[in-house]
Scaffold this motif. Structure first.
Motif, PDB file in Angstrom:
ATOM      1  N   SER A  25     -11.512   8.180  -3.313  1.00 48.74           N
ATOM      2  CA  SER A  25     -11.338   9.351  -2.453  1.00 48.74           C
ATOM      3  C   SER A  25     -10.239  10.293  -2.947  1.00 48.74           C
ATOM      4  O   SER A  25     -10.349  11.503  -2.807  1.00 48.74           O
ATOM      5  CB  SER A  25     -10.995   8.902  -1.025  1.00 48.74           C
ATOM      6  N   PHE A  26      -9.157   9.729  -3.501  1.00 42.69           N
ATOM      7  CA  PHE A  26      -7.992  10.568  -3.809  1.00 42.69           C
ATOM      8  C   PHE A  26      -7.580  10.553  -5.279  1.00 42.69           C
ATOM      9  O   PHE A  26      -6.619  11.244  -5.651  1.00 42.69           O
ATOM     10  CB  PHE A  26      -6.794  10.145  -2.938  1.00 42.69           C
ATOM     11  N   GLY A  27      -8.245   9.761  -6.122  1.00 41.34           N
ATOM     12  CA  GLY A  27      -7.943   9.753  -7.554  1.00 41.34           C
ATOM     13  C   GLY A  27      -6.477   9.501  -7.840  1.00 41.34           C
ATOM     14  O   GLY A  27      -5.906   8.518  -7.363  1.00 41.34           O
ATOM     15  N   ARG A  28      -5.850  10.397  -8.599  1.00 37.51           N
ATOM     16  CA  ARG A  28      -4.461  10.176  -9.023  1.00 37.51           C
ATOM     17  C   ARG A  28      -3.471  10.206  -7.853  1.00 37.51           C
ATOM     18  O   ARG A  28      -2.339   9.766  -7.990  1.00 37.51           O
ATOM     19  CB  ARG A  28      -4.062  11.226 -10.057  1.00 37.51           C
ATOM     20  N   GLU A  29      -3.894  10.763  -6.743  1.00 40.21           N
ATOM     21  CA  GLU A  29      -2.985  10.823  -5.589  1.00 40.21           C
ATOM     22  C   GLU A  29      -3.131   9.615  -4.662  1.00 40.21           C
ATOM     23  O   GLU A  29      -2.524   9.583  -3.589  1.00 40.21           O
ATOM     24  CB  GLU A  29      -3.260  12.088  -4.789  1.00 40.21           C
ATOM     25  N   ALA A  30      -3.921   8.656  -5.085  1.00 40.14           N
ATOM     26  CA  ALA A  30      -4.185   7.489  -4.221  1.00 40.14           C
ATOM     27  C   ALA A  30      -2.900   6.727  -3.910  1.00 40.14           C
ATOM     28  O   ALA A  30      -2.039   6.566  -4.780  1.00 40.14           O
ATOM     29  CB  ALA A  30      -5.184   6.563  -4.919  1.00 40.14           C
ATOM     30  N   TYR A  31      -2.765   6.249  -2.689  1.00 41.71           N
ATOM     31  CA  TYR A  31      -1.678   5.338  -2.326  1.00 41.71           C
ATOM     32  C   TYR A  31      -1.889   4.031  -3.096  1.00 41.71           C
ATOM     33  O   TYR A  31      -3.025   3.607  -3.308  1.00 41.71           O
ATOM     34  CB  TYR A  31      -1.709   5.009  -0.834  1.00 41.71           C
ATOM     35  N   ASP A  32      -0.778   3.381  -3.461  1.00 37.93           N
ATOM     36  CA  ASP A  32      -0.946   2.105  -4.159  1.00 37.93           C
ATOM     37  C   ASP A  32      -0.947   0.936  -3.160  1.00 37.93           C
ATOM     38  O   ASP A  32      -0.655   1.099  -1.976  1.00 37.93           O
ATOM     39  CB  ASP A  32       0.100   1.930  -5.270  1.00 37.93           C
ATOM     40  N   ARG A  33      -1.287  -0.214  -3.714  1.00 37.04           N
ATOM     41  CA  ARG A  33      -1.464  -1.406  -2.878  1.00 37.04           C
ATOM     42  C   ARG A  33      -0.191  -1.773  -2.117  1.00 37.04           C
ATOM     43  O   ARG A  33      -0.237  -2.193  -0.971  1.00 37.04           O
ATOM     44  CB  ARG A  33      -1.898  -2.561  -3.787  1.00 37.04           C
ATOM     45  N   LYS A  34       0.964  -1.596  -2.783  1.00 40.64           N
ATOM     46  CA  LYS A  34       2.225  -1.964  -2.147  1.00 40.64           C
ATOM     47  C   LYS A  34       2.465  -1.109  -0.900  1.00 40.64           C
ATOM     48  O   LYS A  34       2.914  -1.605   0.135  1.00 40.64           O
ATOM     49  CB  LYS A  34       3.383  -1.818  -3.141  1.00 40.64           C
ATOM     50  N   LEU A  35       2.163   0.185  -1.020  1.00 40.31           N
ATOM     51  CA  LEU A  35       2.351   1.066   0.137  1.00 40.31           C
ATOM     52  C   LEU A  35       1.447   0.631   1.301  1.00 40.31           C
ATOM     53  O   LEU A  35       1.877   0.567   2.459  1.00 40.31           O
ATOM     54  CB  LEU A  35       2.058   2.516  -0.273  1.00 40.31           C
ATOM     55  N   PHE A  36       0.185   0.297   0.971  1.00 41.65           N
ATOM     56  CA  PHE A  36      -0.714  -0.176   2.032  1.00 41.65           C
ATOM     57  C   PHE A  36      -0.193  -1.482   2.645  1.00 41.65           C
ATOM     58  O   PHE A  36      -0.252  -1.671   3.859  1.00 41.65           O
ATOM     59  CB  PHE A  36      -2.131  -0.385   1.490  1.00 41.65           C
ATOM     60  N   ALA A  37       0.314  -2.375   1.784  1.00 42.74           N
ATOM     61  CA  ALA A  37       0.840  -3.654   2.304  1.00 42.74           C
ATOM     62  C   ALA A  37       2.035  -3.385   3.215  1.00 42.74           C
ATOM     63  O   ALA A  37       2.176  -4.010   4.277  1.00 42.74           O
ATOM     64  CB  ALA A  37       1.217  -4.567   1.145  1.00 42.74           C
ATOM     65  N   ASP A  38       2.901  -2.437   2.823  1.00 43.36           N
ATOM     66  CA  ASP A  38       4.056  -2.086   3.670  1.00 43.36           C
ATOM     67  C   ASP A  38       3.587  -1.518   5.012  1.00 43.36           C
ATOM     68  O   ASP A  38       4.100  -1.888   6.072  1.00 43.36           O
ATOM     69  CB  ASP A  38       4.943  -1.044   2.965  1.00 43.36           C
ATOM     70  N   TYR A  39       2.603  -0.621   4.951  1.00 43.84           N
ATOM     71  CA  TYR A  39       2.082  -0.043   6.202  1.00 43.84           C
ATOM     72  C   TYR A  39       1.466  -1.130   7.080  1.00 43.84           C
ATOM     73  O   TYR A  39       1.570  -1.075   8.300  1.00 43.84           O
ATOM     74  CB  TYR A  39       1.045   1.041   5.904  1.00 43.84           C
ATOM     75  N   ARG A  40       0.825  -2.105   6.451  1.00 43.13           N
ATOM     76  CA  ARG A  40       0.202  -3.162   7.260  1.00 43.13           C
ATOM     77  C   ARG A  40       1.261  -3.942   8.030  1.00 43.13           C
ATOM     78  O   ARG A  40       1.051  -4.350   9.158  1.00 43.13           O
ATOM     79  CB  ARG A  40      -0.637  -4.091   6.382  1.00 43.13           C
ATOM     80  N   ARG A  41       2.417  -4.100   7.389  1.00 43.04           N
ATOM     81  CA  ARG A  41       3.508  -4.800   8.077  1.00 43.04           C
ATOM     82  C   ARG A  41       4.128  -3.942   9.183  1.00 43.04           C
ATOM     83  O   ARG A  41       4.452  -4.424  10.254  1.00 43.04           O
ATOM     84  CB  ARG A  41       4.599  -5.193   7.079  1.00 43.04           C
ATOM     85  N   THR A  42       4.298  -2.626   8.905  1.00 42.83           N
ATOM     86  CA  THR A  42       5.052  -1.800   9.851  1.00 42.83           C
ATOM     87  C   THR A  42       4.157  -1.146  10.909  1.00 42.83           C
ATOM     88  O   THR A  42       4.617  -0.889  12.018  1.00 42.83           O
ATOM     89  CB  THR A  42       5.828  -0.695   9.096  1.00 42.83           C
ATOM     90  N   CYS A  43       2.914  -0.846  10.544  1.00 38.40           N
ATOM     91  CA  CYS A  43       2.018  -0.102  11.462  1.00 38.40           C
ATOM     92  C   CYS A  43       0.671  -0.798  11.578  1.00 38.40           C
ATOM     93  O   CYS A  43      -0.357  -0.136  11.802  1.00 38.40           O
ATOM     94  CB  CYS A  43       1.802   1.324  10.943  1.00 38.40           C
ATOM     95  N   GLY A  44       0.675  -2.127  11.427  1.00 41.67           N
ATOM     96  CA  GLY A  44      -0.584  -2.872  11.319  1.00 41.67           C
ATOM     97  C   GLY A  44      -1.511  -2.736  12.505  1.00 41.67           C
ATOM     98  O   GLY A  44      -2.730  -2.819  12.361  1.00 41.67           O
TER      99      GLY A  44
END
Ligand SMILES: CC(C)(COP(=O)(O)OP(=O)(O)OC[C@H]1O[C@@H](n2cnc3c(N)ncnc32)[C@H](O)[C@@H]1OP(=O)(O)O)[C@@H](O)C(=O)NCCC(=O)NCCS
Length: 150
Positions: A25-44
């Motif tokens: 969906s976002f190519g080079r601007e894609a969020y990386d896995r670590k950011l998603f993992a952090d969001y899952r912890r903080t805003c899961g």
């Protein structure tokens, strides 16, 4: 159409598939896995996936702080677009926000992202202001918001 989706919280095992949808969906601007993992912890509680026939076809990520929620990102796998997945996720998000007493939902969208702008307008978001150079490539954003209850 919307009832074909099962909406549930994202699990750690979903992050690979979410990453695939993100990159497509976002190519080079894609969020990386670590950011998603952090969001899952903080805003899961507001990190959601849409499944159809057991396969994840879209995700939505939102965070609630006090009475204000931010729609951080939403993306649908290219082959699944135009079939109501983003709408089903937004409907579910709004229900969850109501239960949590949220008052307002905010987001920023690329000026040039016509599909997303139309989606948000259809969902009652209204333009607040233009945000010049919001994106890394210098592209402008539009800040939009809507009340959670209408
Ligand atoms: C924007 C996006 C999330 C929409 O997801 P979707 O599941 O295809 O959207 P839906 O099928 O629920 O469509 C709901 C409404 O959105 C609007 N919309 C969706 N795709 C559109 C398109 N290609 N052109 C114009 N409007 C569109 C329409 O108003 C549509 O309502 P309608 O079906 O009654 O016409 C999807 O195109 C996507 O993942 N794009 C890439 C990632 C992205 O840009 N995310 C948003 C970042 S802010």
């Amino acid at each position: 159409m919307r009832s074909q989706y099962r909406i549930r919280r994202a699990a750690a095992r979903d992050l690979d598939r979410i990453g695939e949808i993100e990159t497509a969906s976002f190519g080079r601007e894609a969020y990386d896995r670590k950011l998603f993992a952090d969001y899952r912890r903080t805003c899961g509680a507001l990190f959601l996936v849409a499944e159809r026939r057991g396969k994840i076809c879209a995700y939505l990520l939102s965070c609630l702080r006090g009475a204000a929620a931010e729609l951080v990102s939403v993306a649908v796998a290219p082959e699944d677009r135009g079939k109501g997945a983003a709408s089903a996720l937004l409907d579910s998000l709004l229900r969850r926000l109501r239960r949590r007493g949220a008052r307002r939902l905010h987001l920023i969208v690329r000026v040039r992202n016509r599909a997303a702008r139309e989606l948000y307008e259809k969902f009652g978001f209204r333009r607040v202001r233009r945000v010049p150079g919001y994106y890394e490539d210098g592209g402008d954003g539009i800040a939009m918001s809507r009340p959670v209850d209408v």
